[in-house]
Design an enzyme around this catalytic site. Structure first.
Site, mmCIF file in Angstrom:
data_model
loop_
_atom_site.group_PDB
_atom_site.id
_atom_site.type_symbol
_atom_site.label_atom_id
_atom_site.label_comp_id
_atom_site.label_asym_id
_atom_site.label_seq_id
_atom_site.Cartn_x
_atom_site.Cartn_y
_atom_site.Cartn_z
ATOM 1 N N SER A 119 55.819 -37.794 -52.878
ATOM 2 C CA SER A 119 55.949 -36.625 -53.535
ATOM 3 C C SER A 119 55.758 -37.069 -55.144
ATOM 4 O O SER A 119 55.731 -37.993 -55.511
ATOM 5 C CB SER A 119 57.148 -35.806 -53.471
ATOM 6 O OG SER A 119 57.454 -34.839 -54.138
ATOM 7 N N TYR B 48 66.922 -35.522 -52.611
ATOM 8 C CA TYR B 48 65.302 -35.352 -52.316
ATOM 9 C C TYR B 48 64.637 -36.338 -53.273
ATOM 10 O O TYR B 48 63.713 -37.188 -52.701
ATOM 11 C CB TYR B 48 64.864 -33.930 -52.579
ATOM 12 C CG TYR B 48 63.426 -33.749 -52.328
ATOM 13 C CD1 TYR B 48 62.799 -33.654 -51.056
ATOM 14 C CD2 TYR B 48 62.473 -33.978 -53.620
ATOM 15 C CE1 TYR B 48 61.773 -33.460 -50.806
ATOM 16 C CE2 TYR B 48 61.482 -33.593 -53.240
ATOM 17 C CZ TYR B 48 60.883 -33.572 -51.954
ATOM 18 O OH TYR B 48 59.358 -33.426 -51.724
#
Length: 287
Positions: free
Chosen positions: A146, A159
């Site tokens: 990401s 995360y």
């Protein structure tokens, strides 16, 4: 060679295919002529996508599988190779989010992030990669990191940590495939999406105690970003095209994600401590 020439006619296994960029990758893979194996824990979502793809004349199957379960992922790999043949593209995409201060994060929520975002990638590699290396046909492994894999963001530590881990895992795996002598036909690539439309923020974990307001404020900030996020199908096309060009880092928004990569390199090079930004909207170049 373009993406259709490279991937068309092959089998693509995509985890987390029920929504977001996973569904976008599945739709574009189908457009390229691939047989798509749609993997998710949401049976209804992948069944609906299967029907959509088949109605358009594509070959698609849906497989309910929890990537946290190593035995289930191994069984999936064995079944796909037995029934559909060699996998040309494995996309380890399944992922979940978590909001809140790290010290407020419930243990079960932390474990969920680690089990899905990190262990799920490991299980996919361990189950599918030996099949790929044993064959002599070209094969690709894409692991979804990401923009969060090259940035630091408060109130999303679980995360962000997981996406840094996936990026490092993928970089190491790229070298290991070379060291093992399989780089001639097995290609490992890291996918770093920027903001892409999905339901990951709505379904993200929060906190049950502590500063719940801070956690939900961060969720709201991410939902604001979603309003201007990239369409998953457009993102998928960019990723496939970059993969066909032989790139290692596959970036959905080169300027946006690239600025975060540049900033990360600058901070590490200058040994600068992370700085807290007061802006509500996350700007990767300011992180």
């Amino acid at each position: 060679m373009n993406a259709r020439q490279l991937f068309g006619g092959g089998v693509a296994v995509i985890t987390g295919a029920g929504a977001g960029i996973g569904a976008g990758l599945a739709r574009h893979a189908s457009r390229l002529g691939m047989t798509t194996v749609l993997v998710d824990v949401d049976a209804a979502a992948i069944a609906a996508l299967r029907d959509e793809l088949r109605a358009a004349g594509a070959s698609a199957v849906d497989k309910v599988c929890d990537v946290r379960d190593a035995e289930a992922v191994q069984a999936l790999a064995d079944e796909v190779y037995r029934d559909l043949g060699p996998v040309r593209l494995l996309v380890n995409n399944a992922g979940v989010e978590q909001f809140g201060y790290l010290w407020d994060t419930p243990v079960e929520n932390w474990r969920r992030v680690v089990d899905v975002n990190i262990n799920g990638v490991f299980h996919g590699i361990r189950a599918f990669l030996p099949h790929m290396m044993a064959g002599d046909t070209p094969a690709w492994v894409w692991n979804l990191s990401s923009i969060g894999g090259v940035a630091v963001v408060p109130l999303q530590a679980a995360y962000i940590m997981s996406k840094h881990a996936v990026l490092a895992l993928t970089e190491c795996l790229h070298l290991e495939v070379q060291a093992a002598g399989h780089a001639d036909h097995v290609h490992v690539q890291a996918v770093l999406p920027g903001a892409v439309v999905s339901n990951i923020f709505e379904s993200a974990g929060g906190v049950d105690g502590g500063d719940t307001s801070a956690a939900e404020t961060q969720r709201a900030a991410m939902l604001d970003i979603k309003a201007g996020a990239m369409d998953p199908l457009v993102a998928a096309e960019v990723v496939f095209d970059q993969a066909a060009q032989g790139r290692f880092y596959l970036i959905t928004q080169p300027d946006y994600v690239g600025s975060a990569m540049t900033e990360r390199a600058r901070v590490l090079t200058t040994h600068e401590a992370p700085r807290l930004r007061t802006e509500r909207r996350f700007d990767p170049a300011q992180s």
